[in-house]
Motif scaffolding. Structure first.
Motif, PDB file in Angstrom:
ATOM      1  N   ALA A   1      63.573  42.791  21.074  1.00  0.00           N
ATOM      2  CA  ALA A   1      63.877  42.251  22.400  1.00  0.00           C
ATOM      3  C   ALA A   1      62.761  42.672  23.341  1.00  0.00           C
ATOM      4  CB  ALA A   1      65.219  42.776  22.901  1.00  0.00           C
ATOM      5  N   ALA A   2      62.034  41.709  23.877  1.00  0.00           N
ATOM      6  CA  ALA A   2      60.914  42.008  24.766  1.00  0.00           C
ATOM      7  C   ALA A   2      61.379  41.973  26.214  1.00  0.00           C
ATOM      8  CB  ALA A   2      59.787  41.005  24.552  1.00  0.00           C
ATOM      9  N   HIS A   3      61.346  43.132  26.870  1.00  0.00           N
ATOM     10  CA  HIS A   3      61.681  43.236  28.290  1.00  0.00           C
ATOM     11  C   HIS A   3      60.380  43.291  29.084  1.00  0.00           C
ATOM     12  CE1 HIS A   3      65.966  44.351  27.536  1.00  0.00           C
ATOM     13  NE2 HIS A   3      65.457  44.881  26.438  1.00  0.00           N
ATOM     14  N   TYR A   4      60.073  42.251  29.826  1.00  0.00           N
ATOM     15  CA  TYR A   4      58.849  42.227  30.626  1.00  0.00           C
ATOM     16  C   TYR A   4      59.128  42.883  31.973  1.00  0.00           C
ATOM     17  CZ  TYR A   4      57.057  39.121  27.049  1.00  0.00           C
ATOM     18  OH  TYR A   4      56.636  38.612  25.843  1.00  0.00           O
ATOM     19  N   LEU A   5      58.380  43.936  32.271  1.00  0.00           N
ATOM     20  CA  LEU A   5      58.617  44.721  33.481  1.00  0.00           C
ATOM     21  C   LEU A   5      57.791  44.237  34.657  1.00  0.00           C
ATOM     22  CD1 LEU A   5      58.610  48.300  31.908  1.00  0.00           C
ATOM     23  CD2 LEU A   5      60.519  46.699  32.156  1.00  0.00           C
ATOM     24  N   THR A   6      56.777  43.458  34.394  1.00  0.00           N
ATOM     25  CA  THR A   6      55.881  42.954  35.432  1.00  0.00           C
ATOM     26  C   THR A   6      55.951  41.434  35.442  1.00  0.00           C
ATOM     27  OG1 THR A   6      54.097  43.148  33.802  1.00  0.00           O
ATOM     28  CG2 THR A   6      54.304  44.917  35.425  1.00  0.00           C
TER      29      THR A   6
ATOM     30  N   ALA B   1      51.037  47.628  27.258  1.00  0.00           N
ATOM     31  CA  ALA B   1      50.436  47.280  28.541  1.00  0.00           C
ATOM     32  C   ALA B   1      49.117  46.559  28.288  1.00  0.00           C
ATOM     33  CB  ALA B   1      50.199  48.526  29.388  1.00  0.00           C
ATOM     34  N   LEU B   2      48.985  45.371  28.858  1.00  0.00           N
ATOM     35  CA  LEU B   2      47.744  44.616  28.771  1.00  0.00           C
ATOM     36  C   LEU B   2      47.059  44.664  30.126  1.00  0.00           C
ATOM     37  CD1 LEU B   2      48.901  41.462  26.776  1.00  0.00           C
ATOM     38  CD2 LEU B   2      48.013  43.628  25.916  1.00  0.00           C
ATOM     39  N   PRO B   3      45.779  44.960  30.160  1.00  0.00           N
ATOM     40  CA  PRO B   3      45.097  45.156  31.437  1.00  0.00           C
ATOM     41  C   PRO B   3      44.799  43.848  32.152  1.00  0.00           C
ATOM     42  CG  PRO B   3      43.522  45.292  29.659  1.00  0.00           C
ATOM     43  CD  PRO B   3      44.875  45.135  29.012  1.00  0.00           C
ATOM     44  N   SER B   4      44.526  43.946  33.434  1.00  0.00           N
ATOM     45  CA  SER B   4      44.048  42.799  34.184  1.00  0.00           C
ATOM     46  C   SER B   4      42.558  42.629  33.909  1.00  0.00           C
ATOM     47  CB  SER B   4      44.279  43.015  35.680  1.00  0.00           C
ATOM     48  OG  SER B   4      43.584  44.176  36.120  1.00  0.00           O
ATOM     49  N   GLY B   5      42.009  41.510  34.352  1.00  0.00           N
ATOM     50  CA  GLY B   5      40.582  41.325  34.166  1.00  0.00           C
ATOM     51  C   GLY B   5      40.242  39.968  33.588  1.00  0.00           C
ATOM     52  N   PRO B   6      39.005  39.803  33.114  1.00  0.00           N
ATOM     53  CA  PRO B   6      38.555  38.513  32.591  1.00  0.00           C
ATOM     54  C   PRO B   6      39.240  38.174  31.278  1.00  0.00           C
ATOM     55  CG  PRO B   6      36.909  40.211  32.185  1.00  0.00           C
ATOM     56  CD  PRO B   6      37.954  40.828  33.078  1.00  0.00           C
TER      57      PRO B   6
ATOM     58  N   ARG C   1      50.045  43.597  32.609  1.00  0.00           N
ATOM     59  CA  ARG C   1      51.331  43.142  32.097  1.00  0.00           C
ATOM     60  C   ARG C   1      51.949  44.233  31.245  1.00  0.00           C
ATOM     61  NH1 ARG C   1      52.448  40.573  26.708  1.00  0.00           N
ATOM     62  NH2 ARG C   1      52.868  42.797  26.491  1.00  0.00           N
ATOM     63  N   ASP C   2      53.128  44.735  31.646  1.00  0.00           N
ATOM     64  CA  ASP C   2      53.825  45.793  30.927  1.00  0.00           C
ATOM     65  C   ASP C   2      55.087  45.229  30.288  1.00  0.00           C
ATOM     66  OD1 ASP C   2      51.887  47.397  31.979  1.00  0.00           O
ATOM     67  OD2 ASP C   2      53.192  48.523  33.315  1.00  0.00           O
TER      68      ASP C   2
END
Length: 219
Positions: free
Chosen positions: A119-124, A79-84, A209-210
């Motif tokens: 295999a990268a499954h993007y959930l967002t 999970a990558l956070p939102s922000g600058p 982003r998850d």
């Protein structure tokens, strides 16, 4: 790969992921200085993730590319956070690499075969600036690690997948796509984890982003 997971399954996976990320569980916890949070071995932490174990779209493709003699090597929730805008990549630590370092050390860079696929499954929702994995097209033909010029953080030719097209295709650094590939949440990106250089680009999304990234290969 299109329609690998249904919207209903994606919602269940995202709910389970958010529950884990909000917990105080330390088993397999994987946090980074760039604000990343996540878990290694996440299939063991919630039964909601088990449909990814033998996904009927992804697994047959991986079997055709490797063989039936494979195992689930890892399952990573990131999970990558939102922000600058933020990144921990600098010229002295650019992040380009190939996984399974022990095999490469034993056999040598040019002699390491394809041994595993992620295999990268993007959930967002996927956007160009949400920290997607970068690829170096043609890296499967290199006989040594890719050269990153002095003062740079990416080798020449490196690309970031784009979310502009509604028709995504699979992408692998082993097969060397010639152009950035399009992504959406139901379409995982396949990558050979022993080829040079998947790394994460800078990100400044409006929302977190998850992604769930199972790895299958020869144990």
């Amino acid at each position: 790969m299109r329609n690998a997971i249904t919207p209903a399954l994606r919602d269940r996976l995202l709910t389970a992921a958010e529950k884990l990320l909000a917990s105080d569980i330390t088993q397999g916890r994987d946090r980074g200085g760039d604000g990343k949070d996540g878990f290694r071995g996440c299939l063991n932490l919630d039964r909601a993730f088990l449909p990814l174990l033998a996904n009927p779209t992804v697994l047959p493709t991986v079997v055709r590319l490797l063989s039936p003699n494979i195992a689930m090597l890892s399952a990573h929730l990131i999970a990558l956070p939102s922000g600058p805008p933020r990144t921990i990549r600098i010229p002295g630590r650019h992040g380009w690499h190939r996984d399974m370092y022990g095999v490469t050390a034993d056999l040598g860079f040019p002699h390491t075969p394809r041994m595993a696929i992620k295999a990268a499954h993007y959930l967002t929702p996927v956007t160009p600036d949400c920290g997607l994995t970068m690829f170096l097209p043609g890296s499967h033909r290199l006989a040594d690690e890719p050269v990153v010029p002095a003062g740079a953080i990416d080798p020449p030719g490196a690309v970031t997948p784009t979310s502009a097209s509604p028709e995504p295709t699979q992408s692998s650094s082993r097969t060397g796509p010639g152009t950035p590939e399009a992504l959406r949440a139901d379409a995982p990106v396949l990558g050979d984890v022993i080829r040079p250089g998947p790394c994460r680009g800078p990100y400044h999304p409006e929302a977190r982003r998850d992604a769930l990234i199972p790895s299958r290969g020869h144990a």
